[in-house]
Write an enzyme that holds these catalytic residues in place. Sequence first.
Site, PDB file in Angstrom:
ATOM      1  N   HIS A  22       0.816  -1.212   0.000  1.00 25.74           N
ATOM      2  CA  HIS A  22       0.000   0.000   0.000  1.00 25.74           C
ATOM      3  C   HIS A  22       0.851   1.265   0.000  1.00 25.74           C
ATOM      4  CE1 HIS A  22      -3.418  -2.629   0.665  1.00 25.74           C
ATOM      5  NE2 HIS A  22      -4.166  -1.600   0.317  1.00 25.74           N
ATOM      6  N   TYR A  41      -9.603   7.825   1.607  1.00 22.93           N
ATOM      7  CA  TYR A  41      -9.615   6.380   1.844  1.00 22.93           C
ATOM      8  C   TYR A  41      -8.496   6.049   2.827  1.00 22.93           C
ATOM      9  CZ  TYR A  41     -10.070   1.422   0.360  1.00 22.93           C
ATOM     10  OH  TYR A  41     -10.278   0.068   0.302  1.00 22.93           O
TER      11      TYR A  41
END
Length: 104
Positions: A22, A41
Site C-alpha cells: 500500500h 480512503y
Amino acid sequence: MSIHAFKMQLKPGVIDEYRRRHDAIWPELSALLTQSGIGNYSIFLDEGTLSLFAVLTLAEDNDRDALPDHPVMKRWWDYMAPLMEVEPDNRPVETPLPMIFHHD
C-alpha cells in the site's frame, strides 16, 4: 458526499507486506479510485485480530460499483489475494460497518 466503512481480514504474518504494497500503491489504481469518486480512503489495522477497518468518502456521482469490472482493480485484487481473505474472484471479503455515531 457519503461515508462508507467496512472491514477486511489479513492472513497471519503478512502485516509488513500489506503495508509495503500500500505504501507503493500503483499510480493507475490511485487515479482510478479518484476518478471513481472515492476520496479520503484510509485503512486501519487491529494487530490483535488482523482485522482491517477501512473508511472512505463517496462522491454523490461515484462509480464504485463499476470497479470490480475494471482491469486495474482486478489486477490489484489478484496481487493482494495471497495476503487476505478473498472472494472467488479475489475481491477482498468486505463486511459493511454501519455508522452509529459521527461528530463534525
